[in-house]
Design an enzyme around this catalytic site. Structure first.
Site, mmCIF file in Angstrom:
data_model
loop_
_atom_site.group_PDB
_atom_site.id
_atom_site.type_symbol
_atom_site.label_atom_id
_atom_site.label_comp_id
_atom_site.label_asym_id
_atom_site.label_seq_id
_atom_site.Cartn_x
_atom_site.Cartn_y
_atom_site.Cartn_z
ATOM 1 N N CYS A 3 -4.136 -27.350 -11.004
ATOM 2 C CA CYS A 3 -4.521 -28.612 -10.528
ATOM 3 C C CYS A 3 -4.177 -29.183 -9.212
ATOM 4 O O CYS A 3 -4.739 -29.714 -8.524
ATOM 5 C CB CYS A 3 -3.920 -29.767 -11.279
ATOM 6 S SG CYS A 3 -2.250 -30.849 -10.019
ATOM 7 N N ARG A 39 -6.864 -11.393 9.488
ATOM 8 C CA ARG A 39 -6.934 -9.740 10.088
ATOM 9 C C ARG A 39 -6.429 -9.940 11.869
ATOM 10 O O ARG A 39 -7.156 -10.220 12.836
ATOM 11 C CB ARG A 39 -7.237 -9.030 9.933
ATOM 12 C CG ARG A 39 -7.330 -9.017 8.740
ATOM 13 C CD ARG A 39 -8.234 -7.542 8.446
ATOM 14 N NE ARG A 39 -8.591 -7.629 6.784
ATOM 15 C CZ ARG A 39 -10.217 -8.129 6.273
ATOM 16 N NH1 ARG A 39 -10.212 -9.464 7.379
ATOM 17 N NH2 ARG A 39 -10.523 -8.443 5.267
ATOM 18 N N VAL A 92 5.235 -20.869 22.320
ATOM 19 C CA VAL A 92 5.937 -19.604 23.729
ATOM 20 C C VAL A 92 4.992 -20.203 24.923
ATOM 21 O O VAL A 92 3.852 -19.992 24.397
ATOM 22 C CB VAL A 92 6.705 -18.127 23.071
ATOM 23 C CG1 VAL A 92 6.467 -17.422 24.634
ATOM 24 C CG2 VAL A 92 8.030 -17.895 22.374
ATOM 25 N N HIS A 110 0.498 -1.302 0.181
ATOM 26 C CA HIS A 110 0.168 0.001 0.268
ATOM 27 C C HIS A 110 1.434 1.535 -0.270
ATOM 28 O O HIS A 110 1.978 0.777 0.238
ATOM 29 C CB HIS A 110 -0.766 -0.229 1.337
ATOM 30 C CG HIS A 110 -1.539 -1.339 1.220
ATOM 31 N ND1 HIS A 110 -2.942 -1.267 0.635
ATOM 32 C CD2 HIS A 110 -2.032 -2.915 2.225
ATOM 33 C CE1 HIS A 110 -4.000 -2.428 0.739
ATOM 34 N NE2 HIS A 110 -3.384 -2.782 1.473
HETATM 35 C C1 LIG Z 1 -7.575 -10.817 4.623
HETATM 36 C C2 LIG Z 1 -6.275 -10.449 4.426
HETATM 37 C C3 LIG Z 1 -5.807 -8.809 3.674
HETATM 38 C C4 LIG Z 1 -4.360 -8.159 3.490
HETATM 39 N N1 LIG Z 1 -4.216 -7.210 3.188
HETATM 40 C C5 LIG Z 1 -3.186 -6.505 3.494
HETATM 41 C C6 LIG Z 1 -1.835 -6.247 2.197
HETATM 42 O O1 LIG Z 1 -2.956 -5.827 1.287
HETATM 43 N N2 LIG Z 1 -0.970 -5.666 1.868
HETATM 44 C C7 LIG Z 1 -1.071 -5.529 3.619
HETATM 45 O O2 LIG Z 1 0.231 -4.912 2.986
HETATM 46 N N3 LIG Z 1 -1.643 -6.209 4.507
HETATM 47 C C8 LIG Z 1 -2.932 -6.783 4.369
HETATM 48 N N4 LIG Z 1 -2.782 -7.810 5.679
HETATM 49 C C9 LIG Z 1 -2.095 -7.399 6.842
HETATM 50 C C10 LIG Z 1 -1.375 -8.238 7.199
HETATM 51 O O3 LIG Z 1 -0.783 -9.523 6.702
HETATM 52 C C11 LIG Z 1 -0.556 -8.560 8.922
HETATM 53 O O4 LIG Z 1 -0.942 -7.295 8.945
HETATM 54 C C12 LIG Z 1 0.504 -8.665 8.168
HETATM 55 O O5 LIG Z 1 0.740 -9.997 7.667
HETATM 56 C C13 LIG Z 1 0.586 -9.393 10.427
HETATM 57 O O6 LIG Z 1 2.278 -9.310 10.110
HETATM 58 P P1 LIG Z 1 2.076 -9.887 11.302
HETATM 59 O O7 LIG Z 1 4.126 -10.806 10.675
HETATM 60 O O8 LIG Z 1 2.377 -9.596 13.173
HETATM 61 O O9 LIG Z 1 1.686 -11.852 12.326
HETATM 62 P P2 LIG Z 1 1.090 -12.738 11.606
HETATM 63 O O10 LIG Z 1 1.771 -13.749 9.897
HETATM 64 O O11 LIG Z 1 0.715 -13.866 11.895
HETATM 65 O O12 LIG Z 1 3.287 -13.663 12.786
HETATM 66 C C14 LIG Z 1 2.542 -13.732 13.326
HETATM 67 C C15 LIG Z 1 3.285 -15.153 13.795
HETATM 68 O O13 LIG Z 1 3.482 -15.252 14.925
HETATM 69 C C16 LIG Z 1 3.695 -16.533 15.434
HETATM 70 N N5 LIG Z 1 2.941 -16.759 17.101
HETATM 71 C C17 LIG Z 1 2.204 -16.578 17.501
HETATM 72 N N6 LIG Z 1 1.874 -16.788 18.602
HETATM 73 C C18 LIG Z 1 3.018 -17.902 18.884
HETATM 74 C C19 LIG Z 1 3.378 -18.195 19.979
HETATM 75 N N7 LIG Z 1 3.030 -18.363 21.298
HETATM 76 N N8 LIG Z 1 4.644 -18.909 20.255
HETATM 77 C C20 LIG Z 1 6.106 -18.313 19.007
HETATM 78 N N9 LIG Z 1 4.844 -18.270 18.263
HETATM 79 C C21 LIG Z 1 4.211 -17.714 17.824
HETATM 80 C C22 LIG Z 1 2.261 -16.879 14.488
HETATM 81 O O14 LIG Z 1 2.706 -18.888 14.240
HETATM 82 C C23 LIG Z 1 3.068 -16.068 13.624
HETATM 83 O O15 LIG Z 1 3.576 -16.727 12.680
HETATM 84 C C24 LIG Z 1 -4.141 -8.232 4.912
HETATM 85 C C25 LIG Z 1 -4.400 -9.728 6.105
HETATM 86 C C26 LIG Z 1 -5.863 -10.501 6.034
HETATM 87 C C27 LIG Z 1 -5.686 -11.091 6.750
#
Ligand SMILES: Cc1cc2nc3c(=O)[nH]c(=O)nc-3n(C[C@H](O)[C@H](O)[C@H](O)COP(=O)(O)OP(=O)(O)OC[C@H]3O[C@@H](n4cnc5c(N)ncnc54)[C@H](O)[C@@H]3O)c2cc1C
Length: 489
Positions: free
Chosen positions: A441, A314, A176, A53
């Site tokens: 596929c 999300r 964790v 974005h």
């Molecule tokens: C439908 C949808 C559309 C989106 N579209 C966009 C887009 O077009 N562009 C954009 O910029 N963003 C988009 N987003 C937002 C974006 O995907 C998220 O903001 C981003 O992926 C968050 O990243 P993260 O690393 O914080 O979270 P996550 O990818 O959820 O990673 C968190 C990690 O923490 C790990 N974890 C959790 N608890 C524990 C624990 N107790 N011990 C060890 N590990 C743990 C999980 O396994 C996971 O791997 C979208 C999200 C969704 C769902």
């Protein structure tokens, strides 16, 4: 059990966590990332709209708007350094009703407040000239030239590979389950043992509240907002060049149509508040809702070209907004929460912001000698010209062996995906790194062969190969028959 020691532990290896780890790998520190899943890649980070974005419609004056706006221009250099697919295709926002048209000046104003000045108002004929398939009833639109597309999984993989090259360690399948402060250090209890560290970065997405909860922080809650998608085949009859956006509402950016860097099309997502953080499923209602939403933008879009569906969660925070915070009473602890809908984009800026916070918190600032910020992708047979293909086969004969016919993925690419660090450990890990099984596929053909390659490369019995970690074994009890059936390979 021996206690592992590290200068920094990052909890979560999604887009945000791996970007933080890569940034930290530039310092002379030991950095360990842990994730409860079998592979890096995150949860929300591997199931989203895959758009980088500009931040034109972010809430003005917020940390989110600042970080998204700062992040977007960084992707030209980052994608070159990390050798990942990234395309500045631009977006066309489409107003079909009178009410939507009335919103356009407000959207332009919001963009200016966010420091995004390159949007252009479009008349209906201008919209149709740029995208002839758009609803002929369109009243007006906005061109957002720097909205871009990326492969979000390769973004995470590339950052992780680069961080590992610079000394960071990734431990997957490692949840964790506790966190406490003790004698100027933090103790991270995991399902694979304890880690003693000076700094912890909580990048656990949807579980950020649980991790903070271990330290007695109880002032926010996380819940999932599910977004479902259709993936359309490359041969879908209606094709658009830009990301086609509806006029956003307060709750969601709405249902969009976007090309992917691999030539497919994504349509979606829904926005459903649910309770179950582990729920990953698509629904008939969700799929129908998407069809209704996108048909308003592109009436002739053929949902019959769908080859698969997926959903992502999300990480929604209450109270909302991006929160990147340290606590005077908890030296060394940095919490990242509420990175909800824009975290793929912002991750690179979040990581820089996070490091500056950690330095303020006392992180030793020594730069790592010999840091190398580059990473080369796995050479892709499908996209190569005839000479390059011949060269690839000469250097590695496994390039002559096509395993996934839909996506033309060779055995050489699959082997590299497994042998890299951190490498694929399951079928989904292979699929996301090199696209084996992501075509028309959906693994119907290569689904038998990829597990065999995984078993051989990982040195494990075929029955132990999983789709995505524990609880997802692919074979039980029929190994002998399958070996014989696949013998001709
Ligand atoms: C439908 C949808 C559309 C989106 N579209 C966009 C887009 O077009 N562009 C954009 O910029 N963003 C988009 N987003 C937002 C974006 O995907 C998220 O903001 C981003 O992926 C968050 O990243 P993260 O690393 O914080 O979270 P996550 O990818 O959820 O990673 C968190 C990690 O923490 C790990 N974890 C959790 N608890 C524990 C624990 N107790 N011990 C060890 N590990 C743990 C999980 O396994 C996971 O791997 C979208 C999200 C969704 C769902």
């Amino acid at each position: 059990m021996a206690v592992l020691k590290a200068d920094v532990v990052v909890i979560g290896a999604g887009a945000v966590g791996t970007a933080v780890v890569r940034e930290l790998s530039g310092f002379d520190l030991s950095v360990v990332a842990v994730d409860r899943l079998n592979d890096i890649g995150g949860d929300a980070s591997k199931a989203n709209s895959a758009i980088i974005h500009t931040g034109f419609d972010a809430p003005p004056g917020t940390l989110e708007s600042r970080l998204v706006v700062q992040a977007n221009p960084l992707y030209d250099a980052l994608s070159a350094e990390l050798d990942i697919p990234f395309r500045r295709v631009g977006a066309v926002l489409v107003a079909v009703t009178e009410e939507e048209e009335a919103e356009l000046p407000k959207i332009m104003g919001k963009a200016r407040q966010n420091g995004v000045f390159d949007l252009k108002l479009l008349t209906a004929p201008e919209v149709l000239e740029m995208e002839p398939a758009v609803n002929p009833d369109v009243r007006a639109g906005i061109h957002v030239p720097r909205e871009s597309i990326i492969d979000p999984f390769l973004l995470v993989v590339a950052q992780a590979e680069n961080a590992a090259k610079n000394g960071a360690t990734f431990i997957t399948g490692c949840e964790v389950i506790g966190l406490r402060s003790a004698d100027k250090s933090l103790r991270v209890a995991t399902t694979r043992g304890e880690i003693e560290t000076r700094f912890v970065v909580n990048a656990a997405g949807l579980n950020a509240d649980r991790i903070s909860g271990y330290l007695g922080i109880d002032d926010f809650r996380m819940h999932p907002r599910r977004g479902q998608f259709h993936v359309l085949d490359r041969t879908a009859p209606v094709q658009v060049q830009h990301i086609i956006l509806p006029v956003p509402t307060k709750i969601t950016k709405g249902k969009l149509v976007t090309p992917t860097p691999h030539g497919n099309w994504l349509i979606g997502p829904t926005a459903e508040d649910i309770d179950d953080r582990m729920c990953h499923s698509t629904t008939r209602e969700g799929m129908e809702e998407i069809a209704r939403g996108v048909h308003k933008l592109i009436p002739s879009l053929d949902i019959g070209s769908t080859i698969t569906q997926y959903d992502g969660l999300r990480p929604v925070r209450t109270p909302g907004g991006y929160h990147i915070r340290s606590f005077e009473s908890l030296p060394g602890y940095l919490e990242l929460s509420g990175i909800r809908s824009t975290g793929v984009t912002s991750s690179v800026a979040v990581a820089r912001y996070c490091c500056s916070k950690l330095l303020e918190m006392g992180l030793p600032a020594g730069e790592k000698q010999g840091f190398d910020g580059t990473r080369r992708g796995i050479p892709c047979f499908r996209d190569a010209d005839a000479d390059t293909r011949a060269d690839l086969v000469r250097k590695d004969p496994l390039y002559a062996h096509v395993v996934c016919r839909c996506e033309t993925v060779t055995e050489a690419e699959i082997v590299q995906a497994i042998r890299r660090e951190p490498g694929a450990r399951d079928v989904d890990g292979v699929k996301r790194r090199v696209r084996a099984g992501l075509g028309r596929c959906q693994g119907g053909f290569c689904g038998a062969r990829v597990p065999q390659i995984l078993a051989r490369e990982l040195g494990i019995p075929l029955e132990e190969v999983t789709k995505k970690g524990s609880g997802s074994r692919i074979l039980t009890g029929r190994k002998k028959v399958l070996d014989e059936e696949c013998g001709a390979w």
